[in-house]
Write an enzyme that holds these catalytic residues in place. Structure first.
Site, short mmCIF file in Angstrom:
data_model
loop_
_atom_site.label_atom_id
_atom_site.label_comp_id
_atom_site.label_asym_id
_atom_site.label_seq_id
_atom_site.Cartn_x
_atom_site.Cartn_y
_atom_site.Cartn_z
N SER A 122 -26.74 -28.91 -22.16
CA SER A 122 -28.03 -29.19 -22.08
C SER A 122 -28.32 -30.47 -22.98
CB SER A 122 -29.10 -27.89 -22.84
OG SER A 122 -30.30 -28.51 -23.23
N TYR A 152 -29.86 -22.05 -30.02
CA TYR A 152 -29.51 -22.22 -28.80
C TYR A 152 -28.94 -23.74 -28.53
CZ TYR A 152 -30.44 -23.88 -23.77
OH TYR A 152 -30.35 -24.26 -22.58
N LYS A 210 -25.11 -25.28 -27.25
CA LYS A 210 -24.87 -26.04 -26.28
C LYS A 210 -24.18 -27.16 -26.84
CE LYS A 210 -27.25 -24.19 -22.73
NZ LYS A 210 -26.21 -23.67 -21.48
P1 NAP Z 1 -33.37 -19.43 -14.80
O1 NAP Z 1 -33.88 -20.14 -13.91
O2 NAP Z 1 -33.89 -18.60 -15.97
O3 NAP Z 1 -31.93 -18.61 -14.21
C1 NAP Z 1 -31.08 -17.75 -14.93
C2 NAP Z 1 -29.96 -17.08 -14.05
O4 NAP Z 1 -29.25 -16.60 -14.84
C3 NAP Z 1 -30.61 -16.13 -13.08
O5 NAP Z 1 -29.81 -16.07 -12.10
C4 NAP Z 1 -30.17 -14.84 -14.08
O6 NAP Z 1 -30.00 -13.62 -12.85
C5 NAP Z 1 -28.84 -15.24 -14.57
N1 NAP Z 1 -28.53 -14.60 -15.91
C6 NAP Z 1 -29.07 -14.71 -17.08
N2 NAP Z 1 -28.30 -13.79 -17.95
C7 NAP Z 1 -27.16 -13.72 -17.39
C8 NAP Z 1 -25.95 -13.04 -17.91
N3 NAP Z 1 -25.68 -12.66 -18.99
N4 NAP Z 1 -24.89 -12.96 -16.98
C9 NAP Z 1 -24.84 -13.55 -15.77
N5 NAP Z 1 -26.09 -14.16 -15.36
C10 NAP Z 1 -27.27 -14.21 -16.15
O7 NAP Z 1 -32.60 -20.55 -16.00
P2 NAP Z 1 -32.02 -21.87 -15.69
O8 NAP Z 1 -33.10 -22.74 -16.42
O9 NAP Z 1 -31.59 -22.15 -14.20
O10 NAP Z 1 -30.71 -22.10 -16.65
C11 NAP Z 1 -29.43 -22.14 -16.13
C12 NAP Z 1 -28.55 -23.08 -17.14
O11 NAP Z 1 -29.13 -24.09 -17.30
C13 NAP Z 1 -28.45 -22.43 -18.67
O12 NAP Z 1 -27.21 -22.61 -19.02
C14 NAP Z 1 -29.49 -23.43 -19.44
O13 NAP Z 1 -29.25 -23.22 -20.64
C15 NAP Z 1 -29.09 -24.30 -18.91
N6 NAP Z 1 -30.42 -25.63 -19.19
C16 NAP Z 1 -31.64 -25.17 -18.53
C17 NAP Z 1 -32.66 -26.25 -18.73
C18 NAP Z 1 -33.92 -26.08 -18.23
O14 NAP Z 1 -34.81 -26.97 -18.74
N7 NAP Z 1 -34.31 -24.95 -17.39
C19 NAP Z 1 -32.13 -27.43 -19.45
C20 NAP Z 1 -30.87 -27.54 -19.89
C21 NAP Z 1 -29.89 -26.50 -19.80
P3 NAP Z 1 -30.19 -12.08 -13.62
O15 NAP Z 1 -31.43 -11.89 -14.20
O16 NAP Z 1 -30.06 -11.39 -12.36
O17 NAP Z 1 -29.32 -11.88 -14.60
#
Ligand code: NAP
Length: 256
Positions: free
Chosen positions: A147, A160, A164
């Site tokens: 991130s 968090y 990262k």
């Molecule tokens: P999201 O839309 O909330 O999706 C999260 C996904 O993770 C869902 O499929 C959820 O499904 C699954 N999940 C949650 N906990 C889990 C676990 N312990 N084991 C396996 N699966 C799990 O999140 P996102 O924004 O796409 O984030 C994905 C990645 O991108 C993360 O690493 C986050 O830190 C990173 N990121 C996000 C952003 C942002 O702005 N969105 C920015 C920088 C980095 P279930 O509920 O079925 O488990």
């Protein structure tokens, strides 16, 4: 374009936490570029919905439940992929949680342990566990999802952010450790991407992360805008890239 002409044809990919958001978008992109993809997350219902959606796109997709913090779930994920496809070429480690908002020093022991376990330890262990299979591939690739917060801690999500940063460290160290095995290891560092995970930032009218003010391109990113970078990193076009982290952030500046 026929499937055999696609640049990831014949590759098999695991993407963790891939039933929605950035993980799903990555699975979809890899699949559209020709890879067979195994998606996973904690809830069976989400897995079924994601597999159905990917198959509707014509993607060779399967899925199973895998909570990345659970040792036996991670083993099942790899075993299933090998039984189903006979090999593994690409591991995308995307799972993360954020159980703590607020001042950094108010993080509890339990929250700290959970952050470390899901965001850092499981990512490293899964890479280790996938290694015997990635070694056999001529195109072994690992991609971590870090991130922008890993470069420059974001106020309110300091704990968090630290996780990262650790992931960026794992990316660098592992890329060196696996270079002689011909396995490339890279990372993406998304900025603020509109998903359920970031709703606290994107859908809160009171927060200071006003997209027009802090994102140079004037908007938040979408999940599929992260996916192309991953597809590029695991492709032969990136054959001399390892240990790199690509920012996907609409121009927000961040570097260690
Ligand atoms: P999201 O839309 O909330 O999706 C999260 C996904 O993770 C869902 O499929 C959820 O499904 C699954 N999940 C949650 N906990 C889990 C676990 N312990 N084991 C396996 N699966 C799990 O999140 P996102 O924004 O796409 O984030 C994905 C990645 O991108 C993360 O690493 C986050 O830190 C990173 N990121 C996000 C952003 C942002 O702005 N969105 C920015 C920088 C980095 P279930 O509920 O079925 O488990």
């Amino acid at each position: 374009m026929s499937s055999s002409a696609k640049f990831l044809a014949d590759r098999v990919a695991i993407v963790t936490a891939s039933t929605k958001g950035i993980g799903f978008a990555i699975a979809q992109r890899l699949g559209l570029d020709g890879a067979s993809v195994v998606v996973s997350s904690r809830q069976q219902k989400h897995v079924q919905e994601a597999v159905s959606a990917l198959r509707l796109d014509g993607i060779n997709a399967d899925g199973l439940v895998c909570h990345v913090g659970n040792n036996s779930d991670r083993k099942k994920l790899i075993d299933y992929t090998i039984e189903r496809y006979g090999k593994l070429d690409i591991l995308v480690s995307n799972a993360a949680v954020n159980p703590h908002y607020g001042q950094l020093l108010t993080v509890t022991d339990a929250q700290w342990d959970k952050l470390l376990s899901i965001n850092v330890k499981s990512a490293f262990l899964l890479a280790k566990e996938a290694l015997p299979h990635l070694e056999k591939s001529k195109n072994g690739n690992i991609v971590f999802v870090s991130s922008i917060a890993g470069y420059s801690p974001i106020e309110g999500i300091g704990a968090y952010s630290i996780m990262k940063t650790a992931l960026i460290g794992i990316n660098k160290a592992l890329s060196q450790a696996l270079a002689e095995k011909n396995i490339r290891v890279n990372c993406i560092a998304p900025g603020i991407i509109r998903t359920d995970f970031s709703r606290m930032l994107t859908d809160n009218p009171d927060n200071k992360y006003d997209s027009e003010k802090i994102v140079p391109v004037g908007r938040y990113g979408e999940a599929d805008e992260c996916a192309g970078a991953v597809s590029f990193l695991v492709s032969d076009s990136a054959s001399y890239m390892t240990g790199e982290t690509i920012g996907v952030n609409g121009g927000m500046h961040a570097r260690i």
